[in-house]
Design a protein around this motif. Structure first.
Motif, PDB file in Angstrom:
ATOM      1  N   LYS A   6       0.812  -1.206   0.000  1.00  0.00           N
ATOM      2  CA  LYS A   6       0.000   0.000   0.000  1.00  0.00           C
ATOM      3  C   LYS A   6       0.848   1.259   0.000  1.00  0.00           C
ATOM      4  CE  LYS A   6      -4.536  -0.728   2.015  1.00  0.00           C
ATOM      5  NZ  LYS A   6      -4.791  -1.470   3.244  1.00  0.00           N
ATOM      6  N   SER A   7       1.894   1.240   0.843  1.00  0.00           N
ATOM      7  CA  SER A   7       2.702   2.452   0.984  1.00  0.00           C
ATOM      8  C   SER A   7       3.329   2.847  -0.355  1.00  0.00           C
ATOM      9  CB  SER A   7       3.782   2.236   2.034  1.00  0.00           C
ATOM     10  OG  SER A   7       4.554   1.105   1.708  1.00  0.00           O
ATOM     11  N   HIS A   8       3.733   1.851  -1.157  1.00  0.00           N
ATOM     12  CA  HIS A   8       4.292   2.168  -2.474  1.00  0.00           C
ATOM     13  C   HIS A   8       3.213   2.776  -3.361  1.00  0.00           C
ATOM     14  CE1 HIS A   8       8.251  -0.143  -2.436  1.00  0.00           C
ATOM     15  NE2 HIS A   8       7.770  -0.214  -1.220  1.00  0.00           N
ATOM     16  N   THR A  65      10.173   4.731  -4.642  1.00  0.00           N
ATOM     17  CA  THR A  65       9.340   5.190  -3.540  1.00  0.00           C
ATOM     18  C   THR A  65      10.198   5.590  -2.342  1.00  0.00           C
ATOM     19  OG1 THR A  65       9.106   2.916  -2.884  1.00  0.00           O
ATOM     20  CG2 THR A  65       7.327   3.842  -4.175  1.00  0.00           C
ATOM     21  N   GLY A 110       1.384   2.197  10.373  1.00  0.00           N
ATOM     22  CA  GLY A 110       1.488   1.933   8.945  1.00  0.00           C
ATOM     23  C   GLY A 110       0.700   0.724   8.498  1.00  0.00           C
ATOM     24  N   SER A 111       0.669   0.548   7.160  1.00  0.00           N
ATOM     25  CA  SER A 111      -0.204  -0.479   6.604  1.00  0.00           C
ATOM     26  C   SER A 111       0.342  -1.887   6.825  1.00  0.00           C
ATOM     27  CB  SER A 111      -0.413  -0.207   5.119  1.00  0.00           C
ATOM     28  OG  SER A 111       0.808   0.123   4.500  1.00  0.00           O
ATOM     29  N   GLY A 146       7.684   5.181   8.554  1.00  0.00           N
ATOM     30  CA  GLY A 146       7.686   4.895   7.122  1.00  0.00           C
ATOM     31  C   GLY A 146       7.832   6.207   6.353  1.00  0.00           C
ATOM     32  N   ILE A 194       6.475   7.459   3.608  1.00  0.00           N
ATOM     33  CA  ILE A 194       5.256   8.137   3.155  1.00  0.00           C
ATOM     34  C   ILE A 194       4.611   8.894   4.313  1.00  0.00           C
ATOM     35  CG2 ILE A 194       2.945   7.733   2.209  1.00  0.00           C
ATOM     36  CD1 ILE A 194       5.177   7.346   0.171  1.00  0.00           C
ATOM     37  N   GLY A 195       4.437   8.224   5.450  1.00  0.00           N
ATOM     38  CA  GLY A 195       3.840   8.862   6.619  1.00  0.00           C
ATOM     39  C   GLY A 195       4.706  10.014   7.124  1.00  0.00           C
TER      40      GLY A 195
END
Ligand SMILES: *[C@@H]1O[C@H](CO)[C@@H](O)[C@H](O)[C@H]1NC(C)=O
Ligand SMILES: *[C@@H]1O[C@H](CO)[C@@H](O)[C@H](O)[C@H]1NC(C)=O
Ligand SMILES: *[C@@H]1O[C@H](CO)[C@@H](O)[C@H](O)[C@H]1NC(C)=O
Ligand SMILES: *[C@@H]1O[C@H](CO)[C@@H](O)[C@H](O)[C@H]1NC(C)=O
Length: 524
Positions: free
Chosen positions: A31-33, A160, A300-301, A368, A370-371
């Motif tokens: 998901k994060s990608h 990413t 995170g996911s 992470g 992204i977060g």
């Protein structure tokens, strides 16, 4: 009115005539990608390009010029034979070498094979498609870069995560090991002597393993699944070196500034540039009504808070109970016993929307990228508990800049967690710094997503823009690092020194023998 319509039509046509056929290869399911990669594909479509996406995440309402080719559904844990999903918290103690061998490389090969063996993808590859550009995620799926060769199209790579050894090697960008730490290596003090030694050692280990063992396995996949390509098929390393552009998920306002070639472009924060999603009603209410502000916790996911050991879970709940703030926590189970009054749990949290709310005071995160970028973008201080991959490094940057604190996983107990959370909540310096970094993270000539669009379309406009590739790619490794010239100078200097010493010693010995003859004469 008619004139206006006419102009609009002309504009639309002009746009259409520039539109390209783009193959966007982002099959990795994490998901994060996908959070970072999704807006790039959709924005290309919005700009009128015909986008074909190889993906593991289906877009529910895609525009008509956005075509999805789906990867077969399978969990990465199944693929690497881990016997089901491991407790992610157990990865805290896994060293970088094990993480690469057991998960990244092994998973990369298995996942690439899953993609190439997927029903829809096989059918897609058998068709006679034409593409003007291939964009591929730079994440352990190298065999798929060969699509650029198959369709005779320029290749753009997108990552990413931030700067890394492999980007630098393939573009012949300087490595900068003193300040650029390998992305998944956690070192407590990266610029110290031993920190730099560890970075050098790991980068060499990674390079040798990646280039000579892992890439060989990717080549085997090419032989097995991409049989009917025009011969001779170039090797994957050369295909990657021939990439026109690398888009990197970093930005110098947060990451260490580094030297970049013209075709390595930072687009950190691109998923935040044009995000306008709204909060669901219930959360909007909770956030609006929080008199003392809100602490938001989400690991995170990939990380499930519910897998926390009992004592740590208890400590966390006790800390929440002691806070006057409202707390939001991503909790994945139906039941949470002993839930404090001020705690709101939900199985999924719209994170960037939550972080954008003015009442958010603190983000308790696993770090992470992204977060971390989302908190940075919105100016929210962080208390971070790193678990694996690049999380420690992201949080170390946050801590060094001064808008957050690291809390090591094994340190978690009620007192340390409370103190860390309380310090960041009550000491205003963290909040001020977070606001400052947020301002500079947004301060750019072009927002991150438009930057990505500009450079992608630049490559299309200029037929691959071969001229921006580093000319050093044509040289051998020895020549591009000037080692032959340095060696020559070294030999020359050594030669001169050696000859001078030799001559001096001969002259001296001549004097000595004269002296001793004189002395002999005197004595006799
Ligand atoms: C867009 O791409 C698809 C392949 O996914 C292709 O079938 C279609 O013909 C393309 N459309 C245009 C207008 O080129
Ligand atoms: C490839 O896919 C087929 C089904 O489509 C399956 O039977 C086969 O085991 C797969 N091969 C590998 C190596 O996963
Ligand atoms: C607040 O935090 C900063 C940075 O860690 C520190 O220098 C300062 O002394 C702290 N202030 C108080 C009142 O604790
Ligand atoms: C390298 O890429 C260019 C387009 O950017 C292409 O024309 C050329 O054929 C490629 N060379 C190799 C060896 O793949």
């Amino acid at each position: 009115m008619d004139a206006l319509k006419y102009v609009l039509l002309l504009l639309a046509l002009a746009k259409y005539s520039e539109s390209a056929n783009i193959l966007y290869v982002v099959p990795f399911t994490a998901k994060s990608h996908f959070i970072m990669l999704r807006p790039i594909g959709l924005e290309l479509a919005r700009r009128g390009h015909n986008v074909t996406v190889i993906t593991g995440n289906k877009e529910p309402n895609p525009p008509p010029n956005y075509h999805q080719i789906m990867v077969d559904k399978k969990e990465i844990w199944e693929l690497i034979g881990a016997g089901g999903r491991p407790n992610v918290f157990s990865m805290v103690n896994v060293p970088a070498e094990k993480f690469h061998e057991g998960i990244l490389w092994k998973g990369g090969i298995a996942f690439t094979e899953l993609v190439l063996n997927s029903t829809e993808i096989k059918a897609f590859l058998a068709k006679d498609n034409k593409f003007d550009l291939v964009i591929s995620e730079q994440f352990f799926q190298e065999a798929l870069n060969l699509f650029a060769y198959k369709y005779n199209a320029p290749l753009v790579l997108v990552t990413t995560y931030g700067n890394c050894m492999r980007h630098n090697i393939i573009t012949r960008n300087p490595l900068q090991l003193a300040t650029v730490l390998q992305e998944f290596l956690d070192v407590r003090d990266p610029t110290s002597f031993w920190g730099r030694m560890r970075n050098l050692y790991f980068s060499m280990y990674e390079y040798i393993y990646w280039r000579y063992f892992y890439m060989e396995e990717q080549e085997q996949l090419v032989k097995k699944y991409l049989k009917d390509l025009p011969q001779p098929v170039p090797n994957l390393y050369d295909v990657e070196r021939n990439a026109s552009l690398i888009l990197v998920n970093s930005h110098f306002s947060f990451d260490p500034p580094t030297a970049y070639l013209s075709n390595v472009v930072e687009i950190g924060g691109s998923h935040l540039s044009k995000s306008d999603a709204k909060l669901p009603e219930n959360l909007q209410k909770v956030l609006d009504n929080a008199k003392h502000g809100v602490v938001y916790m989400n690991f995170g996911s990939n990380v499930r808070s519910s897998e926390l050991p009992e004592d740590k879970k208890k400590a966390i709940l006790n800390v929440f109970r002691r806070l006057k703030q409202t707390v939001l926590w991503k909790w994945e189970e139906d039941i949470l016993e002993n839930k404090p009054e001020n705690l709101v749990v939900q199985k999924w949290m719209p994170q960037k929307e939550i972080l954008s709310h003015p009442n958010i005071r603190l983000f308790v995160s696993h770090g992470g990228l992204i977060g971390t970028q989302e908190a940075t973008f919105h100016g929210v201080p962080i208390v971070g508990v790193p678990i694996y991959a690049d999380q420690y490094n992201n949080l170390l940057q946050v801590q060094n800049i001064g808008y957050g604190k690291i809390l090591e996983y094994h340190e978690i107990d009620e007192e340390t967690l409370y103190n860390r959370v309380n310090e960041v909540l009550t000491n205003d310096s963290y909040r001020k710094k977070a606001k400052e970094v947020s301002r500079r993270f947004r301060d750019r000539p072009l927002n991150a997503l438009d930057t990505a669009m500009f450079w992608i379309e630049y490559v299309i406009r200029n037929n691959g823009a071969d001229y921006i590739k580093n000319p050093a790619l044509e040289l051998s490794w020895v020549a591009s690092n000037m080692l032959d010239v340095y060696a020559f100078i070294l030999i020359l200097v050594l030669g001169v020194v050696f000859t001078t010493v030799k001559i001096l010693s001969i002259v001296l010995s001549l004097f000595k023998s004269k002296d001793s003859k004189k002395q002999k004469k005197k004595r006799s």
